[in-house]
Enzyme design. Structure first.
Site, PDB file in Angstrom:
ATOM      1  N   CYS A 192       0.944  -1.330   0.064  1.00 35.42           N
ATOM      2  CA  CYS A 192       0.021  -0.105   0.827  1.00 35.42           C
ATOM      3  C   CYS A 192       0.855   1.606   0.081  1.00 35.42           C
ATOM      4  O   CYS A 192       0.557   2.830  -0.194  1.00 35.42           O
ATOM      5  CB  CYS A 192      -1.257  -0.246   1.390  1.00 35.42           C
ATOM      6  SG  CYS A 192      -1.655  -0.866   1.165  1.00 35.42           S
TER       7      CYS A 192
ATOM      8  N   HIS B 289      -3.007   6.835   1.786  1.00 31.15           N
ATOM      9  CA  HIS B 289      -3.682   5.270   1.761  1.00 31.15           C
ATOM     10  C   HIS B 289      -5.233   5.252   2.541  1.00 31.15           C
ATOM     11  O   HIS B 289      -5.275   5.609   2.952  1.00 31.15           O
ATOM     12  CB  HIS B 289      -2.711   4.211   2.150  1.00 31.15           C
ATOM     13  CG  HIS B 289      -2.557   3.560   2.271  1.00 31.15           C
ATOM     14  ND1 HIS B 289      -3.516   2.814   0.870  1.00 31.15           N
ATOM     15  CD2 HIS B 289      -3.525   2.220   3.054  1.00 31.15           C
ATOM     16  CE1 HIS B 289      -4.685   1.216   1.273  1.00 31.15           C
ATOM     17  NE2 HIS B 289      -4.043   0.812   2.513  1.00 31.15           N
TER      18      HIS B 289
ATOM     19  N   ASN C 193     -10.450  -0.517   0.350  1.00 32.36           N
ATOM     20  CA  ASN C 193      -8.740  -0.089   0.379  1.00 32.36           C
ATOM     21  C   ASN C 193      -8.579  -1.401  -0.709  1.00 32.36           C
ATOM     22  O   ASN C 193      -8.811  -1.983  -1.398  1.00 32.36           O
ATOM     23  CB  ASN C 193      -8.286  -1.111   1.474  1.00 32.36           C
ATOM     24  CG  ASN C 193      -6.633  -1.248   1.732  1.00 32.36           C
ATOM     25  OD1 ASN C 193      -6.482  -0.964   0.836  1.00 32.36           O
ATOM     26  ND2 ASN C 193      -6.158  -1.847   2.968  1.00 32.36           N
TER      27      ASN C 193
END
Length: 321
Positions: free
Chosen positions: A113, A246, A276
Site C-alpha cells: 500500500c 492510503h 482499500n
C-alpha cells in the site's frame, strides 16, 4: 534547463462491478452497519473479467489522451502493484506493449500500500537525473483474487482499481521533501500470495496461505504511531493544505489527524466508495480531487501523499501541485 519534476496529469479506472456491504452480508456473517462503522467503507469495485494489467492499461491510455502526449514520448513506466497478472512479465511491460510506448523502459515496484508513493519518488529521481523527461506512474491492484471470501475480517476491506499520473520535467521544484521507511522485522504482520516451492528437491516448509493474512491490531497501531511520526517529519497543520493518505480505514485517518494535530478537514477520503485498493488508493483519491476541483494542478497547493502497508513499508512525499 528543466531538471525538476512535476505531476502534469492524473487519471483513474475502476471496474464497473460494484459490490455493496449488503451484498457481502449475503455471503458471510457481516452487515452494512458492522462494516461501515468499523471501516468507513460502503462499497467497493471488484473485477469480473479484467486483470491488473487491464486496469493499468486503461489508466495509461487515458493519461495519453488527456495530456495529448504520444506513446513514443514516454521514457519510462512504473507500476506499483502486489497483484500482478504474472510473476513475469511485469505489469509495467504489459502496459508498455499495450500502448505502444516503444521508447520506454518499464518495471514494477512491490511495496504494497506504499507502492505508489515509492514509485512516484523513484520517478522523480529519474527525471532529476536529466536523462528522462516524461513517465507514467501507475498504482493498480486486483486484490479480490488474493482474498479469502469467507473471512469477514479481510474480505470486506479491499477493492480493485487503478490510477496514475503523468510526470514531466519542470523548471521549478514541485517535489519539496520526502521520507520513505521500511521495517522488515515486522514482515509477518501482513502477507499474501505465498509461493509454494514444488521442486522435488525442496525440503522446506510447504504449508502457507496464498490469501491475505493480516494482524489487524498490529497494523492499526503501526499506522497510528509510525505513520503519524512520518507525516510530522515533513509538515505541521500550518504548512500543508491537504493530505492524501492510503485509504485503508477511516478510523486510522481520524486517529492520525488527532495524533498529528492537523485539521481533519485537510485529510481527503473516498474509501466509502472504493474500499482499500492498496497501491491504487492514493492516485484514485488524487484524480478524484483534481476532477472535483479540490486540488488544482499548477496551483502551488502544498500536498502530502502518504502510503503505509505490508513490508512493513511507509512513506510520505511533500509536493506543490
Amino acid at each position: 534547463m528543466k531538471n525538476y519534476a512535476r505531476i502534469s496529469c492524473t487519471s483513474r479506472y475502476v471496474p464497473e462491478n460494484c459490490v455493496t456491504n449488503h451484498q457481502l452480508s449475503e455471503m458471510m456473517d457481516t452487515s452494512d452497519e458492522w462494516i461501515h462503522s468499523r471501516t468507513g467503507i460502503s462499497e467497493r469495485r471488484i473485477v469480473t473479467q479484467e486483470n491488473t494489467s487491464d486496469l493499468c492499461h486503461q489508466v495509461a491510455k487515458q493519461l495519453l489522451e488527456k495530456s495529448g502526449k504520444q506513446a513514443s514520448e514516454i521514457d519510462f513506466i512504473l507500476v506499483a502493484t502486489v497483484t500482478p497478472d504474472f510473476n513475469m512479465p511485469s505489469v509495467a511491460c504489459q502496459v508498455q506493449g499495450a500502448i505502444g510506448a516503444t521508447e520506454a523502459f518499464a518495471f514494477d515496484i512491490s511495496a504494497a500500500c506504499s507502492g505508489f508513493v515509492y514509485a512516484l519518488s523513484m520517478a522523480e529521481k529519474l527525471v532529476l537525473s536529466g536523462r528522462y523527461q516524461t513517465g507514467l506512474v501507475i498504482g493498480g491492484e486486483t486484490f479480490s483474487k488474493m482474498l479469502d471470501w469467507t473471512d469477514r475480517s479481510t474480505a470486506v476491506l479491499f477493492g480493485d482499481g487503478a490510477a496514475g499520473v503523468l510526470i514531466e520535467a519542470a523548471e521549478t521544484p514541485h517535489f519539496l521533501n520526502e521520507k520513505l521507511q521500511a521495517d522488515g522485522q515486522r514482515w509477518a504482520a501482513l502477507t499474501s500470495g505465498y509461493t509454494i516451492n514444488e521442486s522435488p528437491f525442496y525440503q522446506g516448509h510447504k504449508q502457507a496461505s496464498k490469501t491475505l493474512q493480516m494482524e489487524g491490531r498490529s497494523i492499526f497501531d503501526f499506522a497510528i504511531k509510525d505513520v503519524s511520526q512520518n507525516i510530522l517529519s515533513l509538515v505541521t497543520d500550518e504548512t500543508v493544505d491537504y493530505l492524501l493518505l492510503h485509504q485503508a480505514n477511516v478510523r486510522i485517518i481520524d486517529k492520525i489527524a488527532r495524533k498529528t494535530k492537523i485539521s481533519r478537514e485537510k485529510f481527503l477520503t473516498n474509501m466509502d466508495k472504493y474500499g482499500n485498493t492498496s497501491a491504487a488508493s492514493i492516485p484514485i483519491l488524487l484524480d478524484e480531487a483534481v476532477e472535483n476541483g479540490t486540488l488544482i494542478l499548477g496551483s502551488q497547493q502544498r500536498v502530502v501523499l502518504t502510503g503505509f502497508g505490508g513490508g512493513l513499508t511507509w512513506g510520505s512525499l511533500l509536493l506543490t501541485l
